[in-house]
Design a protein around this motif. Structure first.
Motif, PDB file in Angstrom:
ATOM      1  N   TYR A  32       0.859  -1.178   0.000  1.00  0.00           N
ATOM      2  CA  TYR A  32       0.000   0.000   0.000  1.00  0.00           C
ATOM      3  C   TYR A  32       0.896   1.230   0.000  1.00  0.00           C
ATOM      4  O   TYR A  32       2.117   1.133   0.124  1.00  0.00           O
ATOM      5  CB  TYR A  32      -0.932   0.003   1.216  1.00  0.00           C
ATOM      6  N   ILE A  37      -3.504   5.200   1.706  1.00  0.00           N
ATOM      7  CA  ILE A  37      -3.884   5.409   3.109  1.00  0.00           C
ATOM      8  C   ILE A  37      -4.680   6.702   3.248  1.00  0.00           C
ATOM      9  O   ILE A  37      -5.720   6.748   3.929  1.00  0.00           O
ATOM     10  CB  ILE A  37      -2.624   5.441   3.986  1.00  0.00           C
ATOM     11  N   LEU A  69       1.137   1.765   9.663  1.00  0.00           N
ATOM     12  CA  LEU A  69       0.667   3.046   9.139  1.00  0.00           C
ATOM     13  C   LEU A  69       1.460   4.217   9.690  1.00  0.00           C
ATOM     14  O   LEU A  69       1.552   5.271   9.054  1.00  0.00           O
ATOM     15  CB  LEU A  69      -0.814   3.247   9.459  1.00  0.00           C
TER      16      LEU A  69
END
Length: 238
Positions: A32, A37, A69
């Motif tokens: 990702y 995000i 994250l």
């Protein structure tokens, strides 16, 4: 330790946020990206408001672990900056300017209003200081170009941009609140009768005169345009 709350005493470091690489430098290539995000956080906010945006929920949206994250957004304040700049990319920056700076400012304000109505969380996100990212700066560059014919100095131009954005954000926040709390026709009629009675009591002549003025189109778009015209047409360039 990273948190879902504010960015701490030091706030967001603009160089680290906007000038450094958006991807972690170590380890294998992630599945990702910071863009993904941020887009997931925007989708959450669009659907359920800013309070729904937590690092845990964003991680679930992109299929990542919460701790991973924090390499992209160490706290919610950083994430909000990313979100604001992400949606600012929807604002056009290549449209032709007319040379009439007041008319161009009005057109810009309507673009801002449309953006905020698409993303109802945006006025609240703009209520505290945000570090302008690349999309925001591209739009600011367009606004400054629109203001060039005004002859204003750089500080005044930046102040007008801030004033205009604050006006649009405040107006849209009011629009959204009004729409969320829409009253029944009976309640609206009851309030109209109440104001008419107060205006007729002889103690409020100014209110009576104001209420007797011819009616105006009260659609959200028409109301916004009237308020905007008063603001822009009244700007002092001396």
């Amino acid at each position: 330790m990273p948190r879902d709350g504010g960015a701490g005493a030091q706030g967001v470091d603009p160089e680290q946020l906007w000038l450094s690489s958006a991807e972690p430098r170590r380890g294998r290539k992630p599945a990702y990206s910071r863009e993904a995000i941020t887009a997931a956080a925007v989708a959450l906010a669009d659907a359920a408001g800013l309070e729904a945006v937590t690092m845990r929920k964003v991680a679930a949206q992109v299929g990542a672990g919460v701790m991973s994250l924090y390499s992209y957004a160490p706290d919610k304040e950083t994430l909000l900056n990313l979100m604001v700049d992400h949606v600012s990319g929807e604002l056009p920056t290549g449209h032709t300017l007319s040379g009439d700076w007041r008319a161009d400012l009005k057109a810009i304000a309507h673009l801002q209003r449309a953006l905020m109505l698409r993303h109802p969380w945006l006025p609240a996100a703009l209520s505290s200081r945000r570090v302008p990212g690349p999309n925001t700066l591209d739009f600011l560059e367009r606004v400054l170009a629109a203001l060039r014919p005004s002859g204003l100095d750089g500080t005044a131009k930046l102040e007008i941009f801030a004033q205009l954005t604050a006006f649009v954000a405040g107006h849209v926040a009011h629009e959204i609140a009004q729409a969320a709390g829409s009253q029944s026709p009976d309640r609206v009629e009851a309030e109209a009768r109440y104001l008419a009675a107060v205006a007729a009591d002889g103690h409020h002549p100014e209110l009576a005169e104001a209420l007797s003025a011819p009616g105006r189109l009260l659609t959200p778009e028409a109301t916004f345009t009237r308020f905007l015209n008063r603001l822009i047409d009244g700007l002092d360039t001396s």
